[in-house]
Design an enzyme around this catalytic site. Structure first.
Site, PDB file in Angstrom:
ATOM      1  N   ALA A 131       0.796  -1.216   0.000  1.00  0.00           N
ATOM      2  CA  ALA A 131       0.000   0.000   0.000  1.00  0.00           C
ATOM      3  C   ALA A 131       0.832   1.271   0.000  1.00  0.00           C
ATOM      4  CB  ALA A 131      -0.918   0.018   1.236  1.00  0.00           C
ATOM      5  N   CYS A 132       1.981   1.284   0.675  1.00  0.00           N
ATOM      6  CA  CYS A 132       2.713   2.535   0.847  1.00  0.00           C
ATOM      7  C   CYS A 132       4.195   2.283   0.895  1.00  0.00           C
ATOM      8  CB  CYS A 132       2.278   3.223   2.129  1.00  0.00           C
ATOM      9  SG  CYS A 132       3.170   4.749   2.456  1.00  0.00           S
ATOM     10  N   GLY A 133       4.938   2.880  -0.014  1.00  0.00           N
ATOM     11  CA  GLY A 133       6.380   2.726  -0.014  1.00  0.00           C
ATOM     12  C   GLY A 133       7.101   3.949   0.488  1.00  0.00           C
ATOM     13  N   CYS A 137       6.579   5.731   3.162  1.00  0.00           N
ATOM     14  CA  CYS A 137       6.670   5.909   4.602  1.00  0.00           C
ATOM     15  C   CYS A 137       7.996   5.427   5.162  1.00  0.00           C
ATOM     16  CB  CYS A 137       5.502   5.211   5.303  1.00  0.00           C
ATOM     17  SG  CYS A 137       4.972   3.682   4.560  1.00  0.00           S
TER      18      CYS A 137
END
Length: 274
Positions: free
Chosen positions: A123-125, A127
């Protein structure tokens, strides 16, 4: 660098119980597959080192790895010399097709967030970045130099993308990304449980075919978050077209980089942010 046939399909069958207002019904359902992928990087004089771990939909793993290392600025396009499944004898059977090694022809700097046991989600790289400044230090690929985007073409693109989402049609559980020409013709479409992975696979498909990933439109099935804009800039595409909304930081980066950015795109309308 051809990818061998995988033992894991992009979908999995499960037993479920469906409930409605009058009854419950046991049946079989199809869900999107999700497994970890470890990406390692090797270069002359250095053994393979872990760079990243992400959750992904199995399939097109070499494309995902190639696209990711180029988007992240770890391996320049002209230094990408090979991609293969890891053959370490100490791997468990379930890990056999979940570890990919990218080989570069020049030394690679795996400092900061790519060092050691770096990991991420589908979902999120962004962060894992050490600072906002580091996040904004975007890799910039050779830009597509074609004509400006045509709104009539932009509005048609999400429907064209949806036509290619075969696994989503079966499961309802995957994101998609696609690369399209200025006339709206499809080059490549890929699906994945992670929206960022889908974009990596699209660029990786072009890179492994020996074709630069820069083209008129990168189309995504969800929102236009910062990291998707970041990858679009790294790939050199002309415009990013999203079905959903952009964020303030994605608009800022798109404007700074000269990337066309469209959100809330449907056949009847689109909104241009950059």
């Amino acid at each position: 660098m051809a990818e061998v046939a995988r033992r894991t399909a992009p979908v999995s069958r499960v037993r479920v119980t469906e409930h409605d207002a009058t009854r419950e019904q046991p049946r079989e359902d199809v869900v999107a597959a999700e497994e970890p992928l470890e990406i390692r990087v090797a270069w002359p004089g250095s053994p393979a080192q872990r760079a990243w771990v992400t959750m992904r939909t199995p399939g097109h793993d070499f494309e995902l790895a190639a696209g990711w290392v180029v988007h992240e600025g770890l391996v320049p396009v002209d230094s990408l010399s090979g991609v293969a499944y890891c053959t370490d004898t100490d791997l468990e059977p379930e890990q056999e097709f979940n570890v990919v090694t990218v080989t570069a022809s020049e030394p690679v700097d795996l400092a900061h967030r790519h060092a050691g046991l770096s990991s991420g989600s589908s979902a999120c790289g962004v962060c894992g970045k050490d600072s906002i400044g580091a996040a904004l230090a975007t890799v910039r690929g050779t830009r597509w130099a074609g004509p400006p985007p045509r709104p009539d073409v932009v509005r048609r693109l999400p429907a064209r993308l949806r036509e290619e989402q075969s696994v989503f049609a079966r499961t309802g559980g995957l994101h998609a990304a696609g690369l399209f020409t200025a006339d709206g013709d499809r080059h490549v479409v890929r699906e994945d449980v992670g929206r960022h992975n889908a974009v990596d696979k699209v660029s990786g498909a072009r890179l492994l075919a020996g074709v630069p990933p820069a083209d008129a439109y990168l189309v995504v099935s969800g929102r236009a978050g910062f990291e998707l804009v970041q990858k679009a800039v790294a790939a050199g595409v002309g415009s990013l077209v999203a079905v959903g909304a952009p964020t303030s930081l994605s608009v800022h980066l798109a404007r700074e980089a000269g990337l066309g950015l469209f959100g809330f795109t449907r056949e009847e309308r689109t909104v241009r942010y950059a």
